[in-house]
Design a protein around this motif. Sequence first.
Motif: not given
Length: 279
Positions: A108-114, A147-148
């Motif tokens: 999961k990138h958790v907001g850091e981007g794919e 989510g991510s």
Amino acid sequence: MKIGCHISVAKGLFQAVQRAHELGAESLQVFTKNPRGLRPKKIDYIDAEKGVDFMKELDIQLVAHTPYITNLSTFKEDLWAVTIRSIKEDLHIAETYGAIGAVVHCGKHVGEGEEYGIKRMIETLDVILEEYEGPTKLLLENTAGQGSELGLELETLVSIRESCKYPEKIGFCFDTCHAFAAGQWNGDTFDSFVEKMKETGYLDHLAAIHFNDSKAPFASKKDRHEKIGQGEIGSEALRKFLIHPFFEGLPVILETPVEDEAEYGEEMVYLRQLKGVVQ
């Protein structure tokens, strides 16, 4: 095709295999440790040897599953180090249990981007597999896209594997519910989806199937398992996997919601009826 289910290993591997056999399973899945934690687990090697010998005697295949909370794409250095340590241990446990593979959820990138998440995931896999020389493969599981989460598309999973330094140590575990919830397949698109599995090379490295119906609708991005035939996918669409020659010989593991493992026995009978095997 080896139809099986998830079994608790709390009382040891040997007893888990016994339970699976009692229920009529030809394969089983167990957690390497607490699915909600990353604390190390003490292995009972004597029990494990008995369990492995019993599986060989019965021709039962085992799939191991790593804890849910690992994140191969975490940017937090402390969690990254713990994740690497934990999955290295999981591979050792899985090998000791005689597992064909250890399933791990994609990052999961958790907001850091794919882009960051995939790069970090490849880096993590390389570190984990650098020193591992055993026969048990790390199996990347496709996600529902909550989510991510990364790893929804077959192409992404294949690309991640090919980008790793040790692709020969990596395989795939396909979850029917996750792919449905991610909008990747349904009953109408099954044939084209399976063709994509073949064309992308995904099928060449597919080692196991998590066989679940879905509580959530198609393309909902929600991971909610349901018993076979009682969810949004439906028996007829899921039956296509059971009768397709591409999946013959693979362990097909039920992870459907049950209050008692005995319910899996009934569900496996139903799967064999769907497949057309006489009881």
